[in-house]
Design an enzyme around this catalytic site. Structure first.
Site, PDB file in Angstrom:
ATOM      1  N   ARG A 191      -6.311   3.984  11.887  1.00 40.26           N
ATOM      2  CA  ARG A 191      -6.671   2.563  11.740  1.00 40.26           C
ATOM      3  C   ARG A 191      -6.139   1.777  12.937  1.00 40.26           C
ATOM      4  NH1 ARG A 191      -2.487   0.845   6.799  1.00 40.26           N
ATOM      5  NH2 ARG A 191      -0.646   1.719   7.762  1.00 40.26           N
ATOM      6  N   CYS A 245      -9.258  -3.332  20.062  1.00 42.87           N
ATOM      7  CA  CYS A 245      -8.544  -4.176  21.015  1.00 42.87           C
ATOM      8  C   CYS A 245      -8.843  -5.637  20.651  1.00 42.87           C
ATOM      9  CB  CYS A 245      -9.053  -3.863  22.419  1.00 42.87           C
ATOM     10  SG  CYS A 245      -8.491  -5.024  23.659  1.00 42.87           S
ATOM     11  N   ASN A 259      -5.138  -6.687   8.489  1.00 41.59           N
ATOM     12  CA  ASN A 259      -3.964  -6.105   7.839  1.00 41.59           C
ATOM     13  C   ASN A 259      -2.918  -5.798   8.903  1.00 41.59           C
ATOM     14  OD1 ASN A 259      -2.954  -4.824   5.155  1.00 41.59           O
ATOM     15  ND2 ASN A 259      -2.439  -3.328   6.739  1.00 41.59           N
ATOM     16  N   GLU A 260      -1.745  -6.386   8.740  1.00 41.38           N
ATOM     17  CA  GLU A 260      -0.595  -6.093   9.604  1.00 41.38           C
ATOM     18  C   GLU A 260      -0.961  -6.050  11.092  1.00 41.38           C
ATOM     19  OE1 GLU A 260       1.494  -2.623   8.170  1.00 41.38           O
ATOM     20  OE2 GLU A 260       2.565  -3.845   6.717  1.00 41.38           O
ATOM     21  N   GLU A 267       3.194  -6.659   0.136  1.00 40.11           N
ATOM     22  CA  GLU A 267       3.438  -5.263  -0.211  1.00 40.11           C
ATOM     23  C   GLU A 267       4.941  -5.096  -0.403  1.00 40.11           C
ATOM     24  OE1 GLU A 267       1.814  -2.633   2.755  1.00 40.11           O
ATOM     25  OE2 GLU A 267      -0.063  -3.747   2.872  1.00 40.11           O
ATOM     26  N   TRP A 327       6.339   7.224   5.740  1.00 41.45           N
ATOM     27  CA  TRP A 327       6.247   7.052   7.190  1.00 41.45           C
ATOM     28  C   TRP A 327       7.571   6.961   7.944  1.00 41.45           C
ATOM     29  CZ3 TRP A 327       8.811   2.553   7.770  1.00 41.45           C
ATOM     30  CH2 TRP A 327       8.733   1.606   6.743  1.00 41.45           C
ATOM     31  N   GLU A 340      -1.868   8.890   3.162  1.00 40.62           N
ATOM     32  CA  GLU A 340      -0.732   8.343   2.412  1.00 40.62           C
ATOM     33  C   GLU A 340      -0.510   9.032   1.067  1.00 40.62           C
ATOM     34  OE1 GLU A 340      -1.248   4.057   2.587  1.00 40.62           O
ATOM     35  OE2 GLU A 340      -0.448   4.041   4.629  1.00 40.62           O
ATOM     36  N   GLN A 341      -0.910  10.304   0.971  1.00 38.95           N
ATOM     37  CA  GLN A 341      -0.735  10.978  -0.327  1.00 38.95           C
ATOM     38  C   GLN A 341       0.732  11.211  -0.665  1.00 38.95           C
ATOM     39  OE1 GLN A 341      -2.086  15.268  -0.099  1.00 38.95           O
ATOM     40  NE2 GLN A 341      -3.348  14.397   1.506  1.00 38.95           N
ATOM     41  N   MET A 342       1.631  11.121   0.338  1.00 35.74           N
ATOM     42  CA  MET A 342       3.065  11.284   0.046  1.00 35.74           C
ATOM     43  C   MET A 342       3.749   9.933  -0.185  1.00 35.74           C
ATOM     44  SD  MET A 342       3.197  14.497   0.108  1.00 35.74           S
ATOM     45  CE  MET A 342       4.938  14.868  -0.006  1.00 35.74           C
ATOM     46  N   HIS A 343       2.962   8.883  -0.345  1.00 35.55           N
ATOM     47  CA  HIS A 343       3.516   7.535  -0.556  1.00 35.55           C
ATOM     48  C   HIS A 343       3.401   7.199  -2.038  1.00 35.55           C
ATOM     49  CE1 HIS A 343       4.045   3.222  -0.312  1.00 35.55           C
ATOM     50  NE2 HIS A 343       4.191   3.271   1.001  1.00 35.55           N
TER      51      HIS A 343
HETATM   52  C1  GAL Z   1       1.835  -0.927   5.320  1.00 36.44           C
HETATM   53  C2  GAL Z   1       0.328  -1.062   5.297  1.00 36.44           C
HETATM   54  C3  GAL Z   1      -0.292  -0.389   4.094  1.00 36.44           C
HETATM   55  C4  GAL Z   1       0.315   0.961   3.878  1.00 36.44           C
HETATM   56  C5  GAL Z   1       1.803   0.812   3.711  1.00 36.44           C
HETATM   57  C6  GAL Z   1       2.510   2.105   3.425  1.00 36.44           C
HETATM   58  O1  GAL Z   1       2.311  -0.960   6.621  1.00 36.44           O
HETATM   59  O2  GAL Z   1      -0.056  -2.405   5.314  1.00 36.44           O
HETATM   60  O3  GAL Z   1      -1.675  -0.279   4.297  1.00 36.44           O
HETATM   61  O4  GAL Z   1       0.008   1.778   4.936  1.00 36.44           O
HETATM   62  O5  GAL Z   1       2.319   0.291   4.893  1.00 36.44           O
HETATM   63  O6  GAL Z   1       3.898   1.905   3.310  1.00 36.44           O
END
Ligand code: GAL
Length: 662
Positions: free
Chosen positions: A103, A107, A141-142, A313, A321, A361-364
């Site tokens: 993602r 630019c 997003n971010e 969030e 991560w 992100e399956q480990m989140h």
């Molecule tokens: C944030 C992001 C989310 C997700 C999350 C995981 O940085 O906005 O989409 O990736 O982290 O912790």
């Protein structure tokens, strides 16, 4: 004090949506963020919008009594679009394309990408702008996540040339401003200016600083492009963006000018293991997060949008991560929620509803496991919702802050851009150390922009990164009555990253008669002692002045200068010495402090006080602590009690005869 969650209906079979919505509602959630990465499902093929599924998802949530924050999907341009306009990719500092497959691969300067963003945002805003469930919009997003603020693409280069032309008017003015006579770096035309990359050795700091300002401005205009459309088609809804933690790559105050609410994404354990600088603290707070990490950002972002703050969030369990991803201690997910409310959050939204069984992100973790069973966080969130629901009418005042840190994004970046030696020194960490000391001393803190019109409302001001010599700020500070503490490198650069004519601290010499005539940076573990046994580390400045220093080193360099209520702190200090210095200075100015120790934090919102234990051992709130914060035994606690186990919380309302602090 609302609680919400991030949800991805496109990740789950249609049959599951009603059940999910019911479950969310039953948990006590009220606000659901959706849509921010769904471009490939919203427009699978160029110009063929498929919005019906999104409308259905919004309707399902609405039918369960839930409100929706709809994200624009511009952080994830789909594959067909990348193929169609390959000039939209960002380019990294090695000249490599940041390609498709995750993602944020676009630019900010790509004009063709901006056109497609306008198109999709307009279509979404037209279709959903008036939907009764939509309470807010999130842009993108971010911004800047995964180091994507700065791009060195051709589009960015062209935009930068134009930006330079507007700023400097003539190429001669630019050459002079940047000092391009040095190493024959002079240009004949704006078209000759490239991005600051791929040089043999260090690039001109003025070039890099200008490119940083330009890149920050590009985010401001990219965001505005979306907010203009959203305001036109969806009036009356809040427009928000979700900022990140420990992130200074662009000026968040400037981006916030077009937002109704600054929101942010809080992952306290991820931040600690990724960014923590002190090993002992990393161990101590492994499962709780640093006691001052979340609150620093709450106090900063709340001040980006005049007091309004959301958590878009919030960490629910282990993330995927950081270098190490421990699980939070029991109770911490609830504590982080209450802590956000204590610092003024209107909404705490957890990431994410259900753990994804596929992709990156399956480990989140989430509030629920991939199979839909509740995970630990869901139980704590249910409790948080119930408690917040009960107390919502008792807690309505704004967070109280008696002192402020004046935070300058440009100043922080100027320090990063040219830091001769002192490689391990991080300006943001040092700012946070100052913040942490103030919080340990029991003070409420605002972290404000240098342009804040509110300076006079505080009892003391701290300027850790006023690196750029700024006459306007100096003039406003000269009217300030309480202590002003200036730290190393204050006023040491002009707006173009050169040394001011009158040397550091430049314009700040109007406030205090000091002049820096030598600086030195020190390797880690080098410690210098003053005659009063203060330890100095990392960076020290030699001062020329008629003022007598408070302390002196064996080699004759003074430390800590003061003129009336203005202090110049000309060296860096370790945590303990910094705390002592601030405590001494505040007490001398009759500002009430109470050292709470490393683990206990107390925050006030008007008459309501919140106490949190981040440490490994149980804390018993003492009588002096409770008295200091206006506890009245007859009224008692609104929530919890004076014994705080790890992750424990209590809340009380100040009695009539509380101390001036309360
Ligand atoms: C944030 C992001 C989310 C997700 C999350 C995981 O940085 O906005 O989409 O990736 O982290 O912790």
């Amino acid at each position: 004090m609302k609680v919400g969650v991030c949800y991805y209906p496109e990740h789950w079979p249609r049959e599951q949506w009603e059940q999910d919505a019911q479950h969310m509602q039953e948990l006590g959630l009220s606000t659901i963020r959706i849509g921010e990465f769904a471009w490939s499902r919203l427009e699978p093929v160029a110009n063929q919008y498929q919005f019906d599924w999104l409308e259905e998802a919004i309707n399902v949530l609405h039918a369960a009594g839930l409100k929706v924050v709809l994200g624009t999907p511009t952080a994830t341009p789909p594959a067909w679009l990348c193929k169609q306009i390959p000039d939209m990719f960002s380019i990294d500092e090695n000249g490599n394309t940041r390609g498709f497959g995750s993602r944020r691969h676009y630019c900010f300067s790509s004009l063709s990408y901006r056109e497609h963003c306008k198109r999709i945002v307009t279509a979404l805003a037209k279709r959903f702008g008036q939907h009764p469930a939509i309470s807010a919009w999130q842009t993108d997003n971010e911004y800047g996540c995964h180091s994507t603020t700065i791009s060195y693409s051709e589009a960015a280069t062209k935009a930068f040339q134009l930006w330079c032309q507007q700023r400097y008017k003539t190429i001669y003015a630019l050459n002079a401003a940047w000092g391009n006579v040095f190493w024959s770096m002079e240009y004949n035309s704006f078209d000759d200016i490239g991005p600051p990359i791929l040089a043999v050795t260090e690039l001109n700091p003025a070039h890099r600083f200008a490119y940083w300002r330009f890149s920050s401005d590009q985010i401001v205009s990219f965001n505005k492009l979306q907010t203009d459309i959203l305001r036109a088609y969806s009036p009356g809804r809040d427009i928000v963006h979700n900022f990140m933690g420990n992130f200074v790559e662009f000026d968040h105050f400037a981006v916030s000018e077009e937002l109704d609410v600054a929101t942010w994404d809080n992952y306290p354990l991820g931040f600690l293991t990724r960014d923590g600088v002190d090993e002992a603290e990393q161990q101590r707070y492994l499962r709780t997060g640093h006691p001052d990490s979340s609150s620093f950002h709450h106090d900063l972002y709340r001040n980006c949008t005049a007091g309004r703050l959301w958590l878009m969030e919030q960490q629910p369990g282990p993330v995927n991560w950081a270098p190490y991803n421990p699980a939070p201690v029991d109770g911490m997910v609830r504590l982080w929620g209450w802590e956000a409310f204590a610092h003024g959050a209107e909404l705490v939204s957890y990431f994410r509803w259900r753990q994804a069984p596929f992709a990156q992100e399956q480990m989140h973790s989430g509030l629920c496991l991939p199979n839909g069973d509740e995970d630990d966080a869901a139980r704590e969130v249910r409790q948080l919702c119930a408690e917040a629901g009960q107390l919502v009418n008792s807690i309505n005042e704004a967070p109280s802050a008696s002192v402020a840190i004046v935070f300058d994004y440009a100043g922080d970046n100027a320090q990063r851009i040219q830091q001769p030696g002192g490689q391990h020194y991080d300006p943001l960490s040092y700012t946070q150390k100052i913040y942490s000391a103030l919080r340990q001393l029991g003070l409420g803190v605002d972290v404000i922009s240098p342009n804040s019109p509110q300076l006079a409302s505080y009892k003391a001001l701290f300027l850790p990164n006023a690196t750029v010599s700024d006459d306007a700020l100096v003039n406003r500070l000269s009217e300030f009555k309480g202590p002003v503490m200036l730290f190393t490198r204050t006023g040491s650069k002009t707006v173009e990253c050169s040394i001011p004519e009158n040397l550091a601290p430049g314009a700040f010499q109007k406030l205090i008669n000091v002049r820096v005539n030598r600086v030195e940076s020190l390797p880690p573990h080098t410690r210098l002692l003053t005659d009063k046994k203060t330890t100095l580390i990392d960076w020290r400045e030699r001062i020329q002045t008629s003022l007598k220093p408070h302390e002196i080193c064996a080699d004759g360099w003074g430390f800590h200068y003061q003129q009336a209520s203005v202090h110049y702190i000309n060296a860096c200090l370790p945590k303990h010495d910094l705390l002592n210095l601030l405590e001494k200075t505040l007490q001398a100015a009759d500002i009430d402090c109470l050292n709470l120790g490393p683990d206990l934090r107390i925050q006030r919102r008007g008459n309501t006080c919140f106490a949190f234990n981040f440490g490994p051992a149980t804390i018993e709130l003492t009588k002096p602590q409770l008295e200091h914060f206006g506890f009245n035994a007859e009224i008692g606690f609104l929530l919890g009690e004076s014994t705080l186990p790890t992750a424990g919380i209590c809340i009380w309302q100040c009695g009539e005869h509380s101390s001036p602090t309360c």
